[in-house]
Each structure stands twice: as structure tokens, then as C-alpha cells.
Design an enzyme around this catalytic site. Structure first.
Site, PDB file in Angstrom:
ATOM      1  CB  CYS A   1      42.901  42.575  32.673  1.00 60.99           C
ATOM      2  SG  CYS A   1      42.455  41.496  31.297  1.00 60.99           S
TER       3      CYS A   1
ATOM      4  CG  HIS B   1      46.005  40.872  34.618  1.00 60.90           C
ATOM      5  ND1 HIS B   1      45.072  39.863  34.658  1.00 60.90           N
ATOM      6  CD2 HIS B   1      46.180  41.177  33.298  1.00 60.90           C
ATOM      7  CE1 HIS B   1      44.686  39.578  33.422  1.00 60.90           C
ATOM      8  NE2 HIS B   1      45.335  40.362  32.586  1.00 60.90           N
TER       9      HIS B   1
ATOM     10  CG  ASN C   1      43.800  37.024  30.601  1.00 64.26           C
ATOM     11  OD1 ASN C   1      43.221  37.484  31.586  1.00 64.26           O
ATOM     12  ND2 ASN C   1      44.213  37.784  29.605  1.00 64.26           N
TER      13      ASN C   1
END
Length: 364
Positions: free
Chosen positions: A134, A276, A306
Site C-alpha cells: 500500500c 493511505h 482499501n
């Protein structure tokens, strides 16, 4: 372990920018793409045998998007990149580098970036993937800026992409992962700008001793694919939810504090923080601990879940399209993910490029 790329290297190594000042590197256009199929959290909760509000109450995620059977990561990435190129007013033929962050590549090899290069027709571009989960977009941004800084004049543009098709790597019975992840892509075009605008510093870090916190354990050289790994869900995401939560709770305030210290400002002076957001509710709850007002955070994960390496650039694209960033704003990009990895980039937002056909709107 952390490493820092300092923007002064890029801004001084090639002399004056043709429009005045020293040359830096700026985000010149952003774009994103979500698959058409949208799955509300209520529907997913029921399929997991939970109450209809279970997912949204715990994560803030209202829905996520799921790729069609024929869509791979490269397809989503190329669509997002095409939109970023259009916004920047840059042709694919003028891209010199494509850096793509993903944990869900089309195949183990070649790189998905090469697939995207072919789809875009970016024949002049070098292309490679970064595997930083990520944090992939921030790692990719660092690689792109470093590459551009070493080019002779006139330097080409670079394209940084984050993309995931997590839906192919989920155990539908595992509520800890099935509730969180979605599919999507986002991209940014990086091009020259006159100081003091631009990207930097970029700080990266990792702690490989925690690589087991989130992983897809099978399919690589350590645990090759077999009938047993398929039957045992070894090719799906395995996550230690408590360990991940503790990591996020610790790392996000640290990223904000470090960025503010680098800039000689207070966190409250940042115009916008784009993190994030694996769990939008959790990240939003950390604003106070990071010295931020909740209004300083760009939270966009409510509608996508996500989406890994695409999460941060998707939120950035949303901020641009919604007019939440104006020229001169100091914007912090804060990424963190499996590995474990983390990274942050300070961006002094540039004025619109006069050559762009659709410059992003600033705040009123």
C-alpha cells in the site's frame, strides 16, 4: 530503516528552469478508475452472515468496486493513466518512465507496468513495477523523481500508477479481509516545475521483521502453487488485524510529525494530508494524535474500501477534482502498508500548467 530523497538534488543538478528558477518536479495531472460493479457493505455483510451495518460501523466503508472477470490490473491501470495524461495535457508518446505499484500484478512476470506501456502506446517509456504494497505509490513517486532528476534537458514526463485487483485474492469467508478490500487504480503524471513548487523531500522506510503481518503466503518461490495451497487458501490475503491496527496507529502520527519537522512548520500548517486509508474510520480517528484537524484529512475510502497502492493516489485525485488543493498549498502524502513499509512526500502544489487543457480547480 528509512531513506530520504532531498529535493535540492533535483532542483539544482540541471541548472535554471526555462521559465525561471531551478527545476523541480510536480504532479501535473491525476486520474483514477473504478470498475463498474459496486458492492454495498450491507450486501457484503449479509453474505458474511453479519448484520447489515456491521462493516460500515467498524470501518466506515460503505461500498467497494469489483473488477469484471475479464479485467486485470493492467486494464484498470491503463484507464486511470489515460485520464491522468488527459488532465495533464501530455501524450503517452511523451512519457519517459512508467512506475507501477501493485500487490496484484497481471502475472508474476513480466511487470504489469510493461503491460500498461503497451496498452497506452507509450513506446518511449521504460517501465517497471515496485512491490511495496500500500506504500507503492510513494515508493514509485520517489523512483520517478530520482529518475527525472538524472535526465538531460529537456526531460520527459513520468507516470506513477497504483492499482489493485484484490477481489481475485480474497477468501470470501474471511471477514477480516473480505470486509476491507476493493479494486481500483489511480495515477499521476510527473513533470517539471519552477521552484519553490514541487515534490520533496520523500522519505521511505521499512521493517522486514514484520513481513508476516499481511501477506499472500503461496505462489512464490518459498511456497510454490500446488493443489494443497489452493485448497488451503494460500493464494489469498492473510492479515493479523491487531498487528496491522497497531502499526497504523503508531506510524501515521509519526509520518505527520516527521514531515512537519522537515518543513519547519506545525502539522496544523499543512493544507491537506492525503493518507493511505485501509480503514477510513481508524485513520480519521488518528487526526488529533497527529496534531491535525479532521478537516485537514482527505478521506475517500468510504466509497472504495482499501484499494492498496491505489488508495492514496485515488484520494489525491478526488481532492484535485473536488477543488480541495490550491496552488502553493503544502500537501502531505502519507503511505503505509505490508512489508511493513511506509513513506511520506511533501508536495508544494504547483500552479496550473498553461499547456494543460483541463487544469485542476483550486479552492475558492
Amino acid at each position: 530503516m528509512e531513506s530520504v530523497w532531498q529535493p535540492s538534488v533535483a532542483r539544482t543538478s540541471h541548472g535554471p528552469h526555462p521559465h525561471g528558477g531551478h527545476r523541480g518536479w510536480a504532479i501535473r495531472g491525476t486520474g483514477s478508475y473504478l470498475p463498474a460493479r459496486r458492492v454495498p457493505s450491507g450486501e457484503l455483510s449479509r453474505s458474511l452472515g453479519l448484520g447489515p451495518s456491521w462493516i460500515e460501523e467498524r470501518t466506515g466503508i460503505r461500498s467497494r468496486h469489483v473488477a469484471d472477470p475479464g479485467q486485470a490490473s493492467s486494464d484498470l491501470a491503463a484507464a486511470a493513466a489515460d485520464r491522468a495524461l488527459a488532465r495533464a495535457g501530455v501524450a503517452a508518446a511523451d512519457i519517459g518512465l512508467i512506475v507501477l505499484g501493485t500487490s496484484t500484478p497481471d502475472e508474476l512476470g513480466p511487470s504489469t507496468a510493461c503491460r500498461v506501456q503497451a496498452l497506452l502506446g507509450a513506446g518511449r517509456a521504460a517501465a517497471f513495477d515496485v512491490s511495496a504494497a500500500c506504500t507503492g505509490f510513494v515508493y514509485g513517486l520517489s523512483a520517478a523523481v530520482g529518475w527525472l532528476a538524472g535526465r538531460p534537458d529537456p526531460a520527459p514526463h513520468a507516470l506513477v500508477i497504483g492499482v489493485e485487483v484484490y477481489s481475485r485474492f480474497l477468501n470470501s469467508a474471511d471477514r477480516a479481509t473480505a470486509a476491507l478490500f476493493g479494486d481500483g487504480a489511480a495515477a499521476a503524471v510527473i513533470g517539471p516545475v519552477a521552484a519553490p513548487h514541487g515534490i520533496g523531500p520523500v522519505t521511505l522506510g521499512s521493517d522486514g521483521s514484520r513481513a508476516g503481518d499481511v501477506l499472500i503466503p503461496a505462489g512464490g518461490s518459498r511456497v510454490p502453487a500446488s493443489a494443497g495451497t489452493v485448497a488451503g487458501h494460500g493464494h489469498t490475503i492473510h492479515m493479523d488485524g491487531r498487528a496491522v491496527r497497531d502499526f497504523i496507529t503508531g506510524v501515521f502520527p509519526r509520518l505527520v510529525a516527521g514531515a512537519a519537522e522537515d518543513a519547519g512548520i506545525k502539522p496544523a500548517d499543512l493544507a491537506l494530508v492525503v493518507p493511505h486509508q485501509p480503514n477510513p474510520r481508524l485513520v480519521a480517528s488518528l487526526a488529533g494524535e497527529a496534531g491535525l484537524d479532521p478537516a485537514q484529512l482527505m478521506i475517500a475510502g468510504h466509497d472504495v474500501g482499501n484499494i492498496g497502492a491505489a488508495s492514496l493516489p485515488y484520494a489525491l485525485d478526488r481532492a484535485v477534482r473536488e477543488g480541495r488543493i490550491a496552488p502553493g498549498d503544502l500537501v502531505l502524502l502519507a503511505g503505509f502498508g505490508a512489508g511493513v513499509t511506509w513513506g511520506r512526500a511533501l508536495v508544494a502544489w504547483p500552479p496550473p500548467d498553461p499547456h494543460s487543457p483541463d487544469p485542476p480547480a483550486g479552492r475558492p
